[in-house]
Design a protein around this motif. Structure first.
Motif, PDB file in Angstrom:
ATOM      1  N   PHE A 168     -15.932  33.437 -18.533  1.00  0.00           N
ATOM      2  CA  PHE A 168     -16.493  34.678 -17.988  1.00  0.00           C
ATOM      3  C   PHE A 168     -15.736  35.897 -18.495  1.00  0.00           C
ATOM      4  CE2 PHE A 168     -13.384  33.051 -15.003  1.00  0.00           C
ATOM      5  CZ  PHE A 168     -12.593  34.163 -14.741  1.00  0.00           C
ATOM      6  N   ARG A 169     -14.519  35.706 -18.969  1.00  0.00           N
ATOM      7  CA  ARG A 169     -13.744  36.822 -19.504  1.00  0.00           C
ATOM      8  C   ARG A 169     -14.346  37.371 -20.797  1.00  0.00           C
ATOM      9  NH1 ARG A 169      -8.317  38.050 -17.028  1.00  0.00           N
ATOM     10  NH2 ARG A 169      -8.375  36.678 -15.245  1.00  0.00           N
ATOM     11  N   LEU A 170     -15.246  36.614 -21.401  1.00  0.00           N
ATOM     12  CA  LEU A 170     -15.893  37.060 -22.629  1.00  0.00           C
ATOM     13  C   LEU A 170     -17.018  38.071 -22.357  1.00  0.00           C
ATOM     14  CD1 LEU A 170     -16.197  33.585 -24.389  1.00  0.00           C
ATOM     15  CD2 LEU A 170     -14.519  35.373 -24.873  1.00  0.00           C
ATOM     16  N   ALA A 171     -17.514  38.129 -21.131  1.00  0.00           N
ATOM     17  CA  ALA A 171     -18.685  38.950 -20.801  1.00  0.00           C
ATOM     18  C   ALA A 171     -18.557  40.428 -21.182  1.00  0.00           C
ATOM     19  CB  ALA A 171     -19.026  38.803 -19.325  1.00  0.00           C
ATOM     20  N   PRO A 172     -17.446  41.115 -20.891  1.00  0.00           N
ATOM     21  CA  PRO A 172     -17.380  42.539 -21.226  1.00  0.00           C
ATOM     22  C   PRO A 172     -17.038  42.832 -22.693  1.00  0.00           C
ATOM     23  CG  PRO A 172     -15.526  41.933 -19.839  1.00  0.00           C
ATOM     24  CD  PRO A 172     -16.363  40.721 -20.017  1.00  0.00           C
ATOM     25  N   MET A 173     -16.779  41.798 -23.467  1.00  0.00           N
ATOM     26  CA  MET A 173     -16.372  42.012 -24.852  1.00  0.00           C
ATOM     27  C   MET A 173     -17.385  42.845 -25.654  1.00  0.00           C
ATOM     28  SD  MET A 173     -15.213  39.157 -27.601  1.00  0.00           S
ATOM     29  CE  MET A 173     -13.461  39.042 -27.372  1.00  0.00           C
ATOM     30  N   PRO A 174     -18.693  42.550 -25.588  1.00  0.00           N
ATOM     31  CA  PRO A 174     -19.651  43.364 -26.350  1.00  0.00           C
ATOM     32  C   PRO A 174     -19.639  44.838 -25.941  1.00  0.00           C
ATOM     33  CG  PRO A 174     -20.683  41.332 -25.637  1.00  0.00           C
ATOM     34  CD  PRO A 174     -19.339  41.414 -24.944  1.00  0.00           C
ATOM     35  N   PHE A 175     -19.443  45.110 -24.662  1.00  0.00           N
ATOM     36  CA  PHE A 175     -19.380  46.500 -24.189  1.00  0.00           C
ATOM     37  C   PHE A 175     -18.232  47.255 -24.867  1.00  0.00           C
ATOM     38  CE2 PHE A 175     -17.129  49.404 -21.346  1.00  0.00           C
ATOM     39  CZ  PHE A 175     -18.077  50.412 -21.233  1.00  0.00           C
ATOM     40  N   TRP A 176     -17.049  46.666 -24.851  1.00  0.00           N
ATOM     41  CA  TRP A 176     -15.878  47.340 -25.429  1.00  0.00           C
ATOM     42  C   TRP A 176     -15.983  47.455 -26.939  1.00  0.00           C
ATOM     43  CZ3 TRP A 176     -13.065  50.382 -22.753  1.00  0.00           C
ATOM     44  CH2 TRP A 176     -12.950  50.180 -21.382  1.00  0.00           C
ATOM     45  N   LEU A 177     -16.520  46.436 -27.588  1.00  0.00           N
ATOM     46  CA  LEU A 177     -16.684  46.512 -29.043  1.00  0.00           C
ATOM     47  C   LEU A 177     -17.722  47.571 -29.412  1.00  0.00           C
ATOM     48  CD1 LEU A 177     -16.487  42.744 -30.002  1.00  0.00           C
ATOM     49  CD2 LEU A 177     -14.757  44.516 -30.379  1.00  0.00           C
ATOM     50  N   VAL A 231     -14.008  54.956 -27.699  1.00  0.00           N
ATOM     51  CA  VAL A 231     -12.642  54.539 -27.386  1.00  0.00           C
ATOM     52  C   VAL A 231     -11.929  54.228 -28.705  1.00  0.00           C
ATOM     53  CG1 VAL A 231     -13.156  53.631 -25.081  1.00  0.00           C
ATOM     54  CG2 VAL A 231     -13.308  52.133 -27.062  1.00  0.00           C
ATOM     55  N   SER A 232     -10.616  54.317 -28.692  1.00  0.00           N
ATOM     56  CA  SER A 232      -9.834  54.041 -29.895  1.00  0.00           C
ATOM     57  C   SER A 232      -9.575  52.542 -30.044  1.00  0.00           C
ATOM     58  CB  SER A 232      -8.501  54.783 -29.837  1.00  0.00           C
ATOM     59  OG  SER A 232      -7.664  54.203 -28.853  1.00  0.00           O
ATOM     60  N   ASP A 233      -9.143  52.142 -31.233  1.00  0.00           N
ATOM     61  CA  ASP A 233      -8.816  50.733 -31.439  1.00  0.00           C
ATOM     62  C   ASP A 233      -7.677  50.308 -30.531  1.00  0.00           C
ATOM     63  OD1 ASP A 233      -7.021  52.311 -32.850  1.00  0.00           O
ATOM     64  OD2 ASP A 233      -6.882  50.943 -34.551  1.00  0.00           O
ATOM     65  N   ARG A 234      -6.718  51.200 -30.316  1.00  0.00           N
ATOM     66  CA  ARG A 234      -5.597  50.892 -29.424  1.00  0.00           C
ATOM     67  C   ARG A 234      -6.083  50.656 -27.995  1.00  0.00           C
ATOM     68  NH1 ARG A 234       0.282  53.545 -28.957  1.00  0.00           N
ATOM     69  NH2 ARG A 234       0.834  52.608 -26.989  1.00  0.00           N
ATOM     70  N   GLN A 235      -6.998  51.489 -27.527  1.00  0.00           N
ATOM     71  CA  GLN A 235      -7.528  51.327 -26.173  1.00  0.00           C
ATOM     72  C   GLN A 235      -8.250  49.987 -26.024  1.00  0.00           C
ATOM     73  OE1 GLN A 235      -9.647  55.116 -26.306  1.00  0.00           O
ATOM     74  NE2 GLN A 235      -8.653  55.670 -24.366  1.00  0.00           N
ATOM     75  N   GLN A 284      -7.747  47.235 -27.842  1.00  0.00           N
ATOM     76  CA  GLN A 284      -6.745  46.174 -27.903  1.00  0.00           C
ATOM     77  C   GLN A 284      -6.010  46.037 -26.575  1.00  0.00           C
ATOM     78  OE1 GLN A 284      -4.413  47.360 -31.259  1.00  0.00           O
ATOM     79  NE2 GLN A 284      -6.009  46.833 -32.712  1.00  0.00           N
ATOM     80  N   GLU A 285      -5.611  47.147 -25.991  1.00  0.00           N
ATOM     81  CA  GLU A 285      -4.918  47.107 -24.695  1.00  0.00           C
ATOM     82  C   GLU A 285      -5.828  46.536 -23.622  1.00  0.00           C
ATOM     83  OE1 GLU A 285      -3.554  51.082 -23.945  1.00  0.00           O
ATOM     84  OE2 GLU A 285      -1.937  50.917 -25.417  1.00  0.00           O
ATOM     85  N   ARG A 286      -7.071  46.977 -23.605  1.00  0.00           N
ATOM     86  CA  ARG A 286      -8.037  46.505 -22.596  1.00  0.00           C
ATOM     87  C   ARG A 286      -8.254  44.998 -22.740  1.00  0.00           C
ATOM     88  NH1 ARG A 286      -9.341  48.124 -17.930  1.00  0.00           N
ATOM     89  NH2 ARG A 286      -9.250  50.197 -18.783  1.00  0.00           N
ATOM     90  N   PHE A 287      -8.397  44.527 -23.964  1.00  0.00           N
ATOM     91  CA  PHE A 287      -8.592  43.105 -24.197  1.00  0.00           C
ATOM     92  C   PHE A 287      -7.375  42.296 -23.758  1.00  0.00           C
ATOM     93  CE2 PHE A 287     -12.043  43.085 -27.753  1.00  0.00           C
ATOM     94  CZ  PHE A 287     -12.975  43.509 -26.842  1.00  0.00           C
ATOM     95  N   LEU A 288      -6.187  42.760 -24.085  1.00  0.00           N
ATOM     96  CA  LEU A 288      -4.979  42.035 -23.683  1.00  0.00           C
ATOM     97  C   LEU A 288      -4.878  41.920 -22.175  1.00  0.00           C
ATOM     98  CD1 LEU A 288      -2.312  43.331 -26.199  1.00  0.00           C
ATOM     99  CD2 LEU A 288      -3.202  41.009 -26.015  1.00  0.00           C
ATOM    100  N   VAL A 289      -5.100  43.020 -21.486  1.00  0.00           N
ATOM    101  CA  VAL A 289      -5.025  43.000 -20.020  1.00  0.00           C
ATOM    102  C   VAL A 289      -6.131  42.118 -19.449  1.00  0.00           C
ATOM    103  CG1 VAL A 289      -5.319  44.425 -17.944  1.00  0.00           C
ATOM    104  CG2 VAL A 289      -3.877  45.226 -19.818  1.00  0.00           C
ATOM    105  N   HIS A 290      -7.334  42.261 -19.964  1.00  0.00           N
ATOM    106  CA  HIS A 290      -8.477  41.516 -19.420  1.00  0.00           C
ATOM    107  C   HIS A 290      -8.358  40.014 -19.681  1.00  0.00           C
ATOM    108  CE1 HIS A 290     -12.508  40.863 -17.975  1.00  0.00           C
ATOM    109  NE2 HIS A 290     -12.778  40.186 -19.071  1.00  0.00           N
ATOM    110  N   PHE A 291      -7.999  39.648 -20.902  1.00  0.00           N
ATOM    111  CA  PHE A 291      -7.953  38.232 -21.245  1.00  0.00           C
ATOM    112  C   PHE A 291      -6.696  37.533 -20.754  1.00  0.00           C
ATOM    113  CE2 PHE A 291     -11.285  39.473 -24.091  1.00  0.00           C
ATOM    114  CZ  PHE A 291     -12.085  38.349 -24.182  1.00  0.00           C
ATOM    115  N   LEU A 292      -5.563  38.186 -20.886  1.00  0.00           N
ATOM    116  CA  LEU A 292      -4.298  37.538 -20.553  1.00  0.00           C
ATOM    117  C   LEU A 292      -3.804  37.857 -19.153  1.00  0.00           C
ATOM    118  CD1 LEU A 292      -2.418  38.069 -23.926  1.00  0.00           C
ATOM    119  CD2 LEU A 292      -3.950  36.224 -23.276  1.00  0.00           C
ATOM    120  N   GLY A 293      -4.318  38.916 -18.553  1.00  0.00           N
ATOM    121  CA  GLY A 293      -3.887  39.305 -17.221  1.00  0.00           C
ATOM    122  C   GLY A 293      -4.126  38.213 -16.196  1.00  0.00           C
ATOM    123  N   GLY A 294      -3.140  37.970 -15.378  1.00  0.00           N
ATOM    124  CA  GLY A 294      -3.243  36.961 -14.344  1.00  0.00           C
ATOM    125  C   GLY A 294      -2.949  35.549 -14.823  1.00  0.00           C
ATOM    126  N   SER A 295      -2.678  35.398 -16.107  1.00  0.00           N
ATOM    127  CA  SER A 295      -2.343  34.065 -16.634  1.00  0.00           C
ATOM    128  C   SER A 295      -0.907  33.728 -16.271  1.00  0.00           C
ATOM    129  CB  SER A 295      -2.490  34.041 -18.157  1.00  0.00           C
ATOM    130  OG  SER A 295      -3.806  34.305 -18.527  1.00  0.00           O
TER     131      SER A 295
END
Length: 87
Positions: free
Chosen positions: A37-46, A54-58, A60-71
């Protein structure tokens, strides 16, 4: 005394690998971790990135927090080992 902590390297500019490693790693991490389910917002951010909202840095940061957060750190090697072994 030697430091044996693992290091993660992402080749975001293509100098170490021939292909992108960041997105494939995150997808692999989500699938191996049982959280597709963590893949769902990926198309929106891309899409936001492609439209320059949004910038590439933003992204990348969003993806790191979303995918790895809570692991849990102890689970990361198991979810990463399959990806790191690919050539």
């Amino acid at each position: 005394m030697s430091d044996t902590r693992p290091v993660a390297v992402f080749d975001l500019d293509g100098t170490l690998t021939r292909r992108d490693s960041f997105l494939p790693y995150l997808v692999s991490f989500a699938l191996r971790g049982g959280r597709p389910f963590r893949l769902a917002p990926m198309p929106f951010w891309l899409s936001a990135y492609v439209c320059r909202l949004v910038s590439d840095r933003q992204v990348q940061e969003r993806f790191l927090v979303h995918f790895l957060g809570g692991s849990r750190w102890k689970n990361c090697p198991n979810m990463t080992s399959g990806f790191a072994g690919r050539g």
